[in-house]
Design a protein around this motif. Structure first.
Motif, PDB file in Angstrom:
ATOM      1  N   LEU A 188     -46.396   6.338  -0.870  1.00 51.54           N
ATOM      2  CA  LEU A 188     -46.961   6.466  -2.206  1.00 51.54           C
ATOM      3  C   LEU A 188     -45.913   6.962  -3.191  1.00 51.54           C
ATOM      4  O   LEU A 188     -45.114   7.836  -2.878  1.00 51.54           O
ATOM      5  N   ASP A 200     -51.981   5.845  -6.498  1.00 54.12           N
ATOM      6  CA  ASP A 200     -52.932   6.335  -5.505  1.00 54.12           C
ATOM      7  C   ASP A 200     -53.018   5.353  -4.334  1.00 54.12           C
ATOM      8  O   ASP A 200     -52.414   4.281  -4.346  1.00 54.12           O
ATOM      9  N   PHE A 201     -53.759   5.744  -3.325  1.00 52.75           N
ATOM     10  CA  PHE A 201     -53.840   4.985  -2.083  1.00 52.75           C
ATOM     11  C   PHE A 201     -54.339   3.555  -2.306  1.00 52.75           C
ATOM     12  O   PHE A 201     -53.797   2.595  -1.772  1.00 52.75           O
TER      13      PHE A 201
END
Length: 190
Positions: free
Chosen positions: A57, A62-63
């Motif tokens: 990341l 964000d994921f």
């Protein structure tokens, strides 16, 4: 900083960490080759291999953004699995547990509000349901109770390390569904 843990960091590892991890990997690989075995050929991870691009990341990412950018599917991707008896019984156990809790909580709140069983029966009779509707309604109320209870006994049996073979899991699953249906029908006929 542990070299194997660098994939789980939110930022890219330092060059020193990467070099240290790569050196450690080479030492382990060399010791396996000298011993005549390659037990861990997969030990080179994405963070320690200089030829692979870092996929961790970035600070402002964000994921979900990372996975979208890399064209990865959502995980676990339930649409790729074929429904099996074991998974359906597990989902049903959870759903009937929720239904069981909802029924008991609803009945408790009904009685705490000062209502009686007679007022509940009067309310149901005011809809003028047919005999079939009454039996189906009672069955819908009884099945979560019977299924969750009998399947709970099945889980307790598993906790004692019995009936864990796949054929036994399937046979006890069918038995629980059949017994729950018959018991719920019996309770609905009362």
């Amino acid at each position: 900083m542990c070299p194997g843990r660098s994939l789980f960091l939110l930022t890219k590892p330092s060059q020193a960490t990467t070099n240290m991890a790569f050196a450690f990997t080479r030492i382990v690989q060399a010791s396996r080759v000298q011993a005549g075995t390659r037990l861990l050929p997969h030990i080179r991870s994405a963070s320690t291999s200089p030829s692979r691009k870092w996929v961790g990341l970035i600070d402002d990412q964000d994921f979900n953004e990372k996975n979208t950018k890399l064209n990865r599917p959502m995980s676990p991707h339930l649409t790729i699995y074929k429904p099996q008896l074991t998974s359906m019984l597990s989902i049903s156990h959870r759903a009937t547990g929720i239904a069981h809790t909802t029924l008991i909580t609803g009945a408790g709140l009904w009685f705490l509000s000062g209502q009686s069983m007679d007022s509940m029966i009067t309310l149901i009779e005011s809809f003028n349901p047919s005999a079939t509707t009454v039996i189906l309604g009672k069955m819908a109320l009884a099945f979560p109770l019977t299924y969750h209870s009998f399947n709970g006994f099945r889980h307790l049996m598993w906790d004692t390390a019995r009936k864990l073979e796949l054929k036994d899991v399937y046979s006890t699953g069918y038995f629980v569904v059949g017994l729950s249906t018959v018991a719920a029908l019996g309770l609905a006929m009362l």
